[in-house]
Design an enzyme around this catalytic site. Structure first.
Site, mmCIF file in Angstrom:
data_model
loop_
_atom_site.group_PDB
_atom_site.id
_atom_site.type_symbol
_atom_site.label_atom_id
_atom_site.label_comp_id
_atom_site.label_asym_id
_atom_site.label_seq_id
_atom_site.Cartn_x
_atom_site.Cartn_y
_atom_site.Cartn_z
ATOM 1 N N ASP A 31 11.427 23.643 -4.483
ATOM 2 C CA ASP A 31 10.774 23.151 -5.693
ATOM 3 C C ASP A 31 10.792 24.266 -6.739
ATOM 4 O OD1 ASP A 31 9.339 21.700 -7.509
ATOM 5 O OD2 ASP A 31 7.487 21.612 -6.345
ATOM 6 N N ASP A 126 14.445 19.199 -10.378
ATOM 7 C CA ASP A 126 13.904 20.495 -9.966
ATOM 8 C C ASP A 126 13.405 20.551 -8.525
ATOM 9 O OD1 ASP A 126 11.785 18.803 -10.392
ATOM 10 O OD2 ASP A 126 10.544 20.271 -11.432
ATOM 11 N N GLU A 127 13.677 19.533 -7.705
ATOM 12 C CA GLU A 127 13.252 19.619 -6.313
ATOM 13 C C GLU A 127 14.160 18.784 -5.425
ATOM 14 O OE1 GLU A 127 9.537 17.774 -5.129
ATOM 15 O OE2 GLU A 127 9.449 16.684 -7.027
#
Length: 379
Positions: A31, A126-127
């Site tokens: 993350d 983003d993860e």
């Protein structure tokens, strides 16, 4: 165990279990830390480094997409109305999003992940989940691989990532949030039940504010309480979700990492602390929801032809209103126009509303060509 930063000794041991049947998997959840805001601070350090910034729209109609860690102590967070964020942090700097830049950075990070495994399930720009039970390179250790991934991301992008390691997706995801920013938390299989027992119920996947309140009324406030709860009681109060919550509490999460997972819809919803009965108030609350859905569609490079408005009344009755278009939509303005029409057709909600949501389905990655989109309703 938890380990912060990208250096230092790795304590503990992971068994060399490979792909043996019955052995725990090695799942890593990566993350990125305040992804959009961190990119802006990196690219414009003279303006934004060390400053409280919020990426997203400006007051009065805008919504915060990501807040820097300097802004978070003031109570600024993602999906928050910009006017509220500004009130909490008067020195907050609003930065317009640069989605193309974020997508490019995300793809670079994805290349690093692919060096270690092809079993990657992206959740957003983003993860992502990674199954590194049998890695393409490096030792069969989720801890060491997560540490190497974080170090390579820092070296190649100048950005930091937090990671969680566990034998299930649920544990890995919760763990990744434990030492943010720039942290690594490892939950070994023998410590999994103890870790879950210490969680608050709102940290469980699928348990939102309304369910949390109902659980607390039943005396269930922690993972330990869920572990002790009677499954039949949970099913009675929460239907099939009750059985799911019980399994998570007992460490039973065998969901695989799905690199080929096909997204069928994109949506967002919000439960309100006070019931809404005024149409204008409902429309105000729909704006940040529409912006969030639009953002997620942009991140996925997708559009959709079917838009659904979800409403939950004060007595928990759920209803939906839906329209299918000739041409796909993606922008906030398009979604808001449709949501406003759905809210009033066939008539405004007769009962106070405690939840509103917007979802888009019939997805496509093809952009509309030629003429301007018409937001007419198909009958």
């Amino acid at each position: 165990m938890s380990s912060q930063g990208s250096t230092g000794d790795i304590r503990g041991r992971e068994a060399d279990n490979g792909a043996d049947i019955g052995k725990p998997r090695r799942i890593v959840h990566v993350d990125m830390d305040a992804f959009y805001a961190s990119i802006e601070q990196r690219d414009s350090p003279q303006k934004y480094a060390g400053e409280p910034i919020a990426v997203g729209g400006t007051p009065p109609r805008g919504v915060v997409q990501t807040a820097s860690y300097e802004a978070r102590p003031y109570g600024v967070h993602s999906a928050q109305p910009a006017v509220e964020a500004e009130r909490k942090c008067p020195d907050l700097i609003f930065v317009p999003p640069r989605m193309e830049v974020y997508k490019q950075e995300s793809e670079g990070i994805r290349k690093i992940l692919r060096e270690y495994t092809d079993l990657i399930e992206p959740l957003s720009l983003d993860e992502a989940y990674l199954d590194v039970t049998e890695p393409k390179k490096g030792p069969p250790s989720g801890t060491l691989i997560a540490r190497r991934i974080r170090q390579e991301i820092r070296e190649e992008t100048g950005l930091t990532a937090s990671a969680g390691v566990g034998s299930s997706k649920f544990v890995a995801k919760v763990a990744s949030d434990r030492e943010k920013p720039d942290g690594l938390t490892v939950i070994e299989p023998e410590n999994q039940l103890e870790f879950i027992a210490g969680l608050a119920v709102e940290e469980f996947h699928g348990i939102g504010p309304v369910t949390t309140e109902k659980m607390q009324e039943l005396g269930i406030e922690t993972g330990a309480d869920l572990q002790d709860a009677d499954e039949r009681t949970l099913v009675h109060h929460f239907a099939k979700r009750g059985r799911h919550f019980k399994k998570l509490a007992m460490g039973e999460d065998d969901r695989p990492v799905r690199p080929d997972r096909e997204r069928k819809s994109v949506g967002a919803e919000r439960t309100f602390s006070d019931d809404l009965s005024d149409l204008g108030a409902m429309l105000d609350r729909l704006h940040p929801i529409a912006e969030r859905v639009s953002q997620r569609l942009q991140e996925a490079d997708q559009r959709g032809r079917t838009v659904t408005l979800k409403l939950k009344s004060h007595d928990h009755e759920v209803s939906t209103r839906q329209t299918t278009l000739e041409r796909p939509v993606q922008s906030e303005d398009e979604l808001m126009t449709l949501a406003e029409r759905l809210l009033g057709r066939p008539h405004p909600p007769e009962e106070p509303v405690r939840l509103l949501g917007i979802s888009v389905s019939s997805l496509t990655d093809r952009a509309p060509k030629g003429q301007q989109l018409e937001l007419g309703f198909k009958t």
